[in-house]
Design an enzyme around this catalytic site. Sequence first.
Site, PDB file in Angstrom:
ATOM      1  N   ARG A   8      76.278 -17.771  56.228  1.00  0.00           N
ATOM      2  CA  ARG A   8      77.774 -17.357  56.400  1.00  0.00           C
ATOM      3  C   ARG A   8      77.801 -17.278  57.931  1.00  0.00           C
ATOM      4  O   ARG A   8      76.480 -16.328  58.935  1.00  0.00           O
ATOM      5  CB  ARG A   8      78.347 -16.370  55.851  1.00  0.00           C
ATOM      6  CG  ARG A   8      79.475 -15.666  56.754  1.00  0.00           C
ATOM      7  CD  ARG A   8      80.963 -16.184  56.134  1.00  0.00           C
ATOM      8  NE  ARG A   8      81.883 -15.579  57.180  1.00  0.00           N
ATOM      9  CZ  ARG A   8      82.624 -14.983  56.524  1.00  0.00           C
ATOM     10  NH1 ARG A   8      82.283 -14.158  54.937  1.00  0.00           N
ATOM     11  NH2 ARG A   8      83.390 -14.040  56.997  1.00  0.00           N
ATOM     12  N   ARG A  55      84.157 -21.175  54.888  1.00  0.00           N
ATOM     13  CA  ARG A  55      82.869 -20.734  54.837  1.00  0.00           C
ATOM     14  C   ARG A  55      82.232 -20.924  53.907  1.00  0.00           C
ATOM     15  O   ARG A  55      82.582 -21.300  52.663  1.00  0.00           O
ATOM     16  CB  ARG A  55      82.792 -18.961  54.508  1.00  0.00           C
ATOM     17  CG  ARG A  55      84.483 -19.124  53.989  1.00  0.00           C
ATOM     18  CD  ARG A  55      84.704 -17.677  53.973  1.00  0.00           C
ATOM     19  NE  ARG A  55      85.814 -16.890  55.209  1.00  0.00           N
ATOM     20  CZ  ARG A  55      86.226 -17.008  55.681  1.00  0.00           C
ATOM     21  NH1 ARG A  55      86.646 -15.533  55.185  1.00  0.00           N
ATOM     22  NH2 ARG A  55      87.432 -16.713  57.178  1.00  0.00           N
ATOM     23  N   ASP A  65      84.162  -9.819  50.023  1.00  0.00           N
ATOM     24  CA  ASP A  65      85.021  -8.910  50.550  1.00  0.00           C
ATOM     25  C   ASP A  65      84.858  -7.746  49.224  1.00  0.00           C
ATOM     26  O   ASP A  65      84.531  -7.757  48.315  1.00  0.00           O
ATOM     27  CB  ASP A  65      86.172  -8.971  50.626  1.00  0.00           C
ATOM     28  CG  ASP A  65      86.848  -9.692  51.448  1.00  0.00           C
ATOM     29  OD1 ASP A  65      86.086  -9.491  52.843  1.00  0.00           O
ATOM     30  OD2 ASP A  65      87.199 -10.787  51.494  1.00  0.00           O
ATOM     31  N   ASP A  81      82.147 -15.960  51.267  1.00  0.00           N
ATOM     32  CA  ASP A  81      82.351 -14.757  51.156  1.00  0.00           C
ATOM     33  C   ASP A  81      82.642 -13.336  50.503  1.00  0.00           C
ATOM     34  O   ASP A  81      83.284 -13.594  49.425  1.00  0.00           O
ATOM     35  CB  ASP A  81      84.074 -14.986  52.550  1.00  0.00           C
ATOM     36  CG  ASP A  81      84.754 -14.164  52.491  1.00  0.00           C
ATOM     37  OD1 ASP A  81      84.369 -13.103  53.359  1.00  0.00           O
ATOM     38  OD2 ASP A  81      86.262 -13.742  52.618  1.00  0.00           O
TER      39      ASP A  81
END
Length: 166
Positions: A89, A98, A103, A101
């Site tokens: 990344r 990307r 989160d 990712d």
Amino acid sequence: MMAVSTRAWIGIGANLGDPIAAVRAAIAAFDDVPGLRVAQRSSLYRSTPVGPGMDGQPDYINAVVGVDTALSPAALLDTLFAIELHFGRQRSVRNAARTLDLDLLLYGEDIVDQPGLQVPHPRMHLRAFVLQPLAEVAPDTLIPGQGRADALARALPEQGITRLPD
């Protein structure tokens, strides 16, 4: 064995390289982290990129994972960044395509507002690629200040997301 454990929810997405393999490998990598154990995982979903600067990007592969963790929210976020880096990344431009990712969506029922760390994730209640997978595996999950995952998912407008066969 972890002494104190909190259920945290992590959103996973990728749209470069082999995104299905990247999402699956990231989920497997969580179990290699001391103080982290995968407890629940959604199906994989294909979603159309939405947002500024995302025109022309390939579709994303997304999932949501519930982990039991002894890590603090900040330590968990640092771990997620390290896993992203391991998967190549690069954080060059906001909303860029990307390889991976990750989160931090929720950390138990905690509300965290620190520089670089907001929990619940401030836009999760607006994103079908987060809410549909979360509602699949934990529909009663309460997003503080917003409501239950299943109700929020049903209330969203169509956002181009499809569940992939297992």
